[in-house]
Design a protein around this motif. Structure first.
Motif, PDB file in Angstrom:
ATOM      1  N   ASN A 174       0.809  -1.220   0.000  1.00  0.00           N
ATOM      2  CA  ASN A 174       0.000   0.000   0.000  1.00  0.00           C
ATOM      3  C   ASN A 174       0.844   1.272   0.000  1.00  0.00           C
ATOM      4  O   ASN A 174       0.342   2.349  -0.326  1.00  0.00           O
ATOM      5  CB  ASN A 174      -0.962   0.010   1.189  1.00  0.00           C
ATOM      6  N   ARG A 176      -4.731  -3.598  -1.797  1.00  0.00           N
ATOM      7  CA  ARG A 176      -4.341  -3.628  -0.389  1.00  0.00           C
ATOM      8  C   ARG A 176      -4.682  -2.301   0.283  1.00  0.00           C
ATOM      9  O   ARG A 176      -5.165  -2.270   1.414  1.00  0.00           O
ATOM     10  CB  ARG A 176      -2.849  -3.922  -0.219  1.00  0.00           C
ATOM     11  N   TYR A 225      -7.217  -2.030   3.447  1.00  0.00           N
ATOM     12  CA  TYR A 225      -6.796  -1.381   4.692  1.00  0.00           C
ATOM     13  C   TYR A 225      -7.730  -0.238   5.053  1.00  0.00           C
ATOM     14  O   TYR A 225      -8.155  -0.088   6.195  1.00  0.00           O
ATOM     15  CB  TYR A 225      -5.374  -0.825   4.538  1.00  0.00           C
ATOM     16  N   ASN A 250      -9.784  -0.526   8.383  1.00  0.00           N
ATOM     17  CA  ASN A 250      -9.379   0.397   9.447  1.00  0.00           C
ATOM     18  C   ASN A 250     -10.515   1.311   9.839  1.00  0.00           C
ATOM     19  O   ASN A 250     -10.734   1.592  11.016  1.00  0.00           O
ATOM     20  CB  ASN A 250      -8.224   1.291   8.959  1.00  0.00           C
ATOM     21  N   THR A 310      -6.416  -6.598  10.183  1.00  0.00           N
ATOM     22  CA  THR A 310      -6.585  -5.137  10.177  1.00  0.00           C
ATOM     23  C   THR A 310      -7.663  -4.711  11.168  1.00  0.00           C
ATOM     24  O   THR A 310      -7.492  -3.751  11.924  1.00  0.00           O
ATOM     25  CB  THR A 310      -6.946  -4.648   8.761  1.00  0.00           C
TER      26      THR A 310
END
Lengths: 437, 437
Positions: free
Chosen positions: A264, A344, A348, A352, A386
């Protein structure tokens, strides 16, 4: 072989006529005997995979259930329809049965209806009753949207149940009744199962975060005591939709595979990219993501400038432009960025974000445990890692994220069980004995 | 004409030598006299626009400031560098001066350094001092990353200040000192300015949400009492990055224009799309966004299936595929979706998400007022409306969103003012008289 009917054509133990009548008159009121229930981790016979649906191999074996079950349950969400049905074990001397879990795309609801029609035919054949015998318990938005379609196609009454209530009934069932179902996740210790049966004081209150196309967050204070406290529109549908546009991936699995091989930091702007170091004063590491996709616009701009300047741009722009070759010619193209890295980054970002919002709702309502359900998770380790990390990070370790092996089926299992006589409460007397529910 | 020097070549009122020495020895310690300060809403003479930077027309006039100011302030973020400098009014008999606001792309930091070099030369020319006279106060991550570059290029010491502290010093200045700066926003009543001066009990505590490439959320309990409580990586950089990939738009303004003409319901999955109606039990309207971009994957899948089936797909798929013509041939293309709709959907998604997280942090810390700053907002009504709506929706009207006309310059104004003698505290005695700060 009929995929919906693992034992079709085989002789069956006779069922008691009164059982059948009871099941017809009060569908869903049959107590499912969960004594000795366990997850059967093998492909069971007679359920070939199909393009039309996905049969989850993690059946739940119910070795002690004998009564007739005359209902199936369906949770129709924005993207997926999740079906749960009971089947007897094949073989003359086999006892008990199992819960089966099947997934369809909501847009192919007709495949799902066809599948249910076969279940209906099979049920009729083996129990000798009228076509009305198999009742459909339905939840999720599609229980409303497709109500008429299902009712007409199967000629049965569809009993609709509230989505949030079904989710928490299903989750309570998995927590309380199924060993090796609930687990915590971390990179160091993937899949640590919770002790079973759970310790009652450690069950409530909790937050359920159900991640489907969108995300619902439900505060649960006790058995069937719940309140939808929030949600976010940034869910699975967002990830799948944006990644199908940006990477050309054509299935969830493809997207997850891409994400596994991505980096990322080529697209995300990290704290280190802005500061040249960590931002120590507030404890942000240099690898902390400051802005998801924060490098993309800058790199495209640099490439465009270089194209305009006829490669007379300064070295800095040229260096950056090396990463985005072709972008100047095709400013609308995503070819300059690796699909793996984009996948990715977005995985994320979405995970997140859900983790932070979940933490904040849990904090607001004083909930120490956060269960993540829904098909978004799909047993994918990066996603779980994550989400787990986000909960640990934000709560400074004071809250715990939990996952489930049947994460996509909370609603349909809840609908399957909802009209059963309630007896979770008996658990509270805690005699140490297994009860049916 | 030198853009950085509106009065270059003109005769000047002589300045007192001791003023200059004081300014050199203690840069930033000169009290800025803000008596009668106001926003000058016109292009002022001598500041032509340029490709290298954007000069904000909303100067702040300081009609009563006379002392020499020998510092400028720069806030270098992940995407933009924001410069604040003081200039005297041109003309023999003009008194006072003004604060100027200029924005550069961080990746073109050399343009910014060049601009500062001109300010330095101008300052030297008019005050007759050494090249060291103009001090640079710098904040944001770039104050670290570009520290050596700026120091070497200008031959001055760069004084670095903490980013969060500068943000709240800047915000406090705007709240306390500048009339017609802070406003609330709603569709019915766009830009309702706060009364000025503000009523002290109505100032603290508050939450500052600064939206640049990423988002920082800062709890402010009193003058210079602050704590960064959270943030999210889904900020301006995410919107700009994804939209530059998905729509081909090449500037923020293009993206915002697209969003203004978009219809998010073609790409977002609404509650009505899932339920066929509202989800009344939990109060979600049928137009509520259940999943941002939640229609995209489904429509692409339908188009792909039709292509595979040679148009033998059922009517439903064909209907959906009409919206995504070309998608089957170009599964990686975004041409099937209108850039306008994609832009509006993503603007909603990012703004709503920030609004919800801001509300949750404000709720956690008992903060009734939420100030939104940062260049993401850019005075764009749709963005402010979405943020305002999110705060009202989540707080059920108990919290209020505020915006600022100089929203992008909180950090640089804070850096400009930080080393000044503190006297906001004097406000607390509340004699009704205007004080300098």
């Amino acid at each position: 072989m009929d995929p919906a009917s693992p034992a079709s054509g085989r002789p069956r133990r006779p069922t008691v006529q009164s059982d059948i009548q009871e099941a017809i008159l009060h569908p869903g009121n049959v107590r499912i005997n969960v004594q000795g229930a366990f997850i059967a981790d093998e492909e069971h016979p007679g359920t070939p995979q199909s393009d039309d649906y996905e049969h989850d191999p993690k059946d739940i074996r119910l070795p002690n259930h004998t009564a007739v079950v005359s209902h199936i349950a369906l949770d129709i969400g924005g993207s997926l329809a999740k079906l749960v049905y009971f089947s007897r074990e094949p073989g003359d001397d086999a006892i008990g049965g199992r819960l089966n879990f099947v997934k369809f795309e909501t847009d192919r609801i007709d495949s799902c209806i066809e599948f249910m029609r076969k279940l209906q035919a099979d049920h009729r054949q083996h129990n000798g009753s009228t076509p009305e015998d198999l009742c459909v318990m339905a939840t999720g938005g599609g229980a409303f949207k497709y109500y008429d379609r299902i009712t007409e196609a199967l000629g049965v009454q569809v009993k609709r149940e509230d989505e949030m209530e079904c989710l928490i009934i299903g989750l309570d069932f998995f927590i309380n009744e199924i060993p090796n179902e609930v687990f915590t996740y971390s990179e160091e210790e993937p899949m640590t199962f919770m002790p079973h049966p759970p310790d009652p004081p450690n069950i409530y209150p909790y937050l359920l975060v159900n991640i489907g196309s969108g995300v619902s967050m439900v505060k649960v204070s006790g058995p069937r005591q719940y309140d939808r406290v929030g949600g976010t529109s940034l869910g699975g549908g967002t990830l799948w939709g944006l990644l199908s546009l940006l990477t050309g991936a054509r299935s969830f699995d493809d997207m997850l595979r891409l994400a596994e091989n991505g980096d990322n930091s080529t697209v995300d702007l990290l704290v280190g990219d802005i500061y040249g170091q960590a931002y120590n004063k507030i404890g942000l590491k240099s690898t902390h993501i400051a802005s998801s996709f924060g490098k993309v616009y800058k790199m495209k701009r640099a490439a465009e400038r270089d194209a305009e300047d006829g490669c007379n741009g300064d070295m800095k722009h040229r260096e950056e432009a090396e990463h985005v070759q072709g972008s100047a010619e095709l400013p609308h193209s995503t070819a300059a960025f690796r699909p793996e890295d984009i996948s990715r980054s977005l995985l994320y970002a979405v995970s997140n974000n859900i983790g932070q919002i979940a933490y904040l709702h849990a904090e607001k309502h004083g909930l120490p445990r956060i269960y993540f359900g829904g098909s978004f998770i799909g047993g994918h380790s990066q996603t779980m890692n994550t989400l787990s990390y986000a909960i640990r990070f934000w709560s400074k370790g004071s809250k715990q994220a939990y996952f489930l092996r049947h994460e996509g089926y909370l609603g349909s299992v809840g609908a399957f069980l909802k009209r059963q006589p309630r007896n979770w409460g008996r658990r509270e007397s805690f005699q140490g004995q297994k009860v049916t529910l």
